[in-house]
Design a protein around this motif. Structure first.
Motif, PDB file in Angstrom:
ATOM      1  N   ASN A 161      -2.504  -2.994   3.507  1.00 24.55           N
ATOM      2  CA  ASN A 161      -3.695  -2.874   3.328  1.00 24.55           C
ATOM      3  C   ASN A 161      -4.432  -3.229   2.217  1.00 24.55           C
ATOM      4  O   ASN A 161      -5.438  -3.285   1.679  1.00 24.55           O
ATOM      5  N   CYS A 162      -3.489  -3.983   1.140  1.00 25.43           N
ATOM      6  CA  CYS A 162      -3.986  -4.357  -0.085  1.00 25.43           C
ATOM      7  C   CYS A 162      -4.030  -6.022   0.151  1.00 25.43           C
ATOM      8  O   CYS A 162      -3.413  -6.822   0.416  1.00 25.43           O
ATOM      9  N   ASN A 205      -9.305  -1.161   2.362  1.00 27.10           N
ATOM     10  CA  ASN A 205      -8.233  -1.642   1.684  1.00 27.10           C
ATOM     11  C   ASN A 205      -7.915  -0.755   0.454  1.00 27.10           C
ATOM     12  O   ASN A 205      -8.648  -0.138   0.068  1.00 27.10           O
ATOM     13  N   VAL A 206      -6.680  -0.925   0.093  1.00 26.66           N
ATOM     14  CA  VAL A 206      -6.123  -0.034  -1.010  1.00 26.66           C
ATOM     15  C   VAL A 206      -5.777  -0.872  -2.233  1.00 26.66           C
ATOM     16  O   VAL A 206      -5.178  -1.902  -2.119  1.00 26.66           O
ATOM     17  N   PRO A 207      -6.574  -0.627  -3.404  1.00 27.19           N
ATOM     18  CA  PRO A 207      -6.108  -1.606  -4.635  1.00 27.19           C
ATOM     19  C   PRO A 207      -4.912  -1.458  -5.069  1.00 27.19           C
ATOM     20  O   PRO A 207      -4.416  -0.437  -5.247  1.00 27.19           O
ATOM     21  N   PHE A 208      -4.225  -2.561  -5.411  1.00 24.95           N
ATOM     22  CA  PHE A 208      -2.897  -2.701  -6.023  1.00 24.95           C
ATOM     23  C   PHE A 208      -2.975  -2.882  -7.162  1.00 24.95           C
ATOM     24  O   PHE A 208      -3.287  -3.952  -7.991  1.00 24.95           O
ATOM     25  N   THR A 209      -2.527  -2.043  -8.009  1.00 23.97           N
ATOM     26  CA  THR A 209      -2.588  -2.158  -9.567  1.00 23.97           C
ATOM     27  C   THR A 209      -1.235  -1.926 -10.418  1.00 23.97           C
ATOM     28  O   THR A 209      -1.144  -1.806 -11.490  1.00 23.97           O
ATOM     29  N   LEU A 215      -0.394 -10.874  -4.984  1.00 20.31           N
ATOM     30  CA  LEU A 215      -0.738  -9.681  -5.387  1.00 20.31           C
ATOM     31  C   LEU A 215       0.176  -9.025  -6.759  1.00 20.31           C
ATOM     32  O   LEU A 215      -0.418  -8.658  -7.566  1.00 20.31           O
ATOM     33  N   SER A 230       0.828  -1.045   0.029  1.00 21.31           N
ATOM     34  CA  SER A 230       0.089   0.203  -0.234  1.00 21.31           C
ATOM     35  C   SER A 230       0.870   1.314   0.102  1.00 21.31           C
ATOM     36  O   SER A 230       0.543   2.101  -0.598  1.00 21.31           O
ATOM     37  N   GLN A 279       2.029   1.457  -3.474  1.00 25.28           N
ATOM     38  CA  GLN A 279       1.237   2.287  -4.465  1.00 25.28           C
ATOM     39  C   GLN A 279       0.749   3.809  -4.099  1.00 25.28           C
ATOM     40  O   GLN A 279       0.734   4.366  -5.177  1.00 25.28           O
TER      41      GLN A 279
END
Length: 329
Positions: A220-221, A248-252, A269, A172, A175
């Motif tokens: 938090n991902c 939650n944090v989206p991991f992209t 992830l 996170s 990101q």
């Protein structure tokens, strides 16, 4: 007749001196007139003289009265507060009445300053003995010859000389750092290449004092489709609940990163987005050469071999980039 003449002369001299004193005090206080103070003081002085000097009228009493009047006038305007007096209801506060509570500060007893102090001559040490000498007294932990407490208690546990304490880094945080446009050291160009711990240090994600490396965690991902994997969670249920409450944090990001250790969730992830995680081994000298190559002006050291006990935790030995090696050859 002679006594009466003497009283008249003394009364005139006293009245003139009082008049000069009243004029001086009026100039100091900024008063417009002195008639009230003069007519209040002169009859009292005359009364004292006519009474045979039974109540002596001294200049000190006049000064005290005038000083009290001055303090009263100043305190009414909220300028001065007498030391030790209580603060007025309207909140008079000044630098002259800031002090500790009486009894809060106790002065230390001064030793060896004469017999009148109570601790003179031998300064409370007595005449002879071990404790009267300079530097005398039993050593720390000495209990008079009996077995001290530190020897009666058994030993428990040991210190692991091979322990390695890694700096924790969450996905996170990576990101958020990438989404921050102000951070030039961690841009899309850096993400496109292999990200090493040196890039993490330049982006401010790693402490410069790290000694053993970085362990990558999910933070938090989270992933809903991954279950029963190794996760960076606490055993305490209350702390688990607090972590679940966090957003939650989206991991992209598509990362090709090299770190010392990585959790299973963080690895899943990264691989889900098409990235790759490589666990590399650096000893303390090799990690110093990776993070601070300018400390080695005579050339960079060779990569250290991975100890047999750590082969199952890493993929390969860590090496420096070719460009950096050419710069120091």
């Amino acid at each position: 007749h002679t006594l009466r003449t003497l009283q008249v002369k003394m009364r005139r001299a006293l009245s003139s001196s009082l008049r000069r004193m009243c004029l001086a005090t009026s100039e100091i206080e900024g008063a417009t007139t002195t008639s009230t103070s003069y007519h209040r003081i002169v009859p009292s002085a005359a009364r004292c003289l006519s009474g045979g000097f039974k109540n002596s009228f001294s200049s000190s009493s006049i000064e005290k009265e005038q000083q009290q009047q001055r303090k009263t006038k100043l305190s009414e305007r909220g300028i001065v507060v007498e030391p030790g007096s209580s603060i007025a209801a309207e909140g008079v506060l000044g630098l002259n009445n800031l002090r500790d509570v009486p009894g809060s500060r106790k002065y230390q007893k001064r030793k060896g300053r004469g017999i009148g102090s109570g601790k003179g001559k031998t300064a409370g040490r007595g005449h002879n003995g071990q404790k009267s000498r300079s530097g005398g007294g039993p050593r720390l932990g000495f209990e008079g010859g009996q077995t001290p407490l530190r020897l009666t208690l058994p030993k428990r546990g040991f210190t692991n000389k091979n322990q390695m304490r890694f700096n924790v880094l969450n996905l996170s945080e990576i990101q958020r750092t990438f989404e921050n446009e102000k951070n030039v050291a961690f841009s899309s160009e850096t993400i496109g290449n292999v990200v090493t711990m040196k890039h993490l240090l330049a982006a401010g994600l790693l402490d410069r004092r790290t000694r053993f490396g970085v362990k990558l965690l999910a933070g938090n991902c989270k992933m809903d489709d991954i279950e029963d994997v190794e996760e960076d969670e606490f055993d305490d249920e209350e702390e688990d609940n607090e972590r679940m409450k966090k957003k939650n944090v989206p991991f992209t990001l598509k990362l090709d990163i090299e770190v010392s250790r990585c959790s299973e969730t963080a690895k899943a992830l990264i691989e889900k987005n098409g990235g790759r995680v490589t666990k590399v081994h650096y000893n303390r000298l090799g990690l110093r050469a990776l993070l601070k190559p300018h400390k080695f002006p005579r050339g960079l050291p060779k990569p250290a071999r991975t100890p047999p006990r750590l082969l199952k935790h890493v993929d390969r030995e860590g090496t420096l980039d070719l460009e950096e090696r050419k710069a120091f050859v």
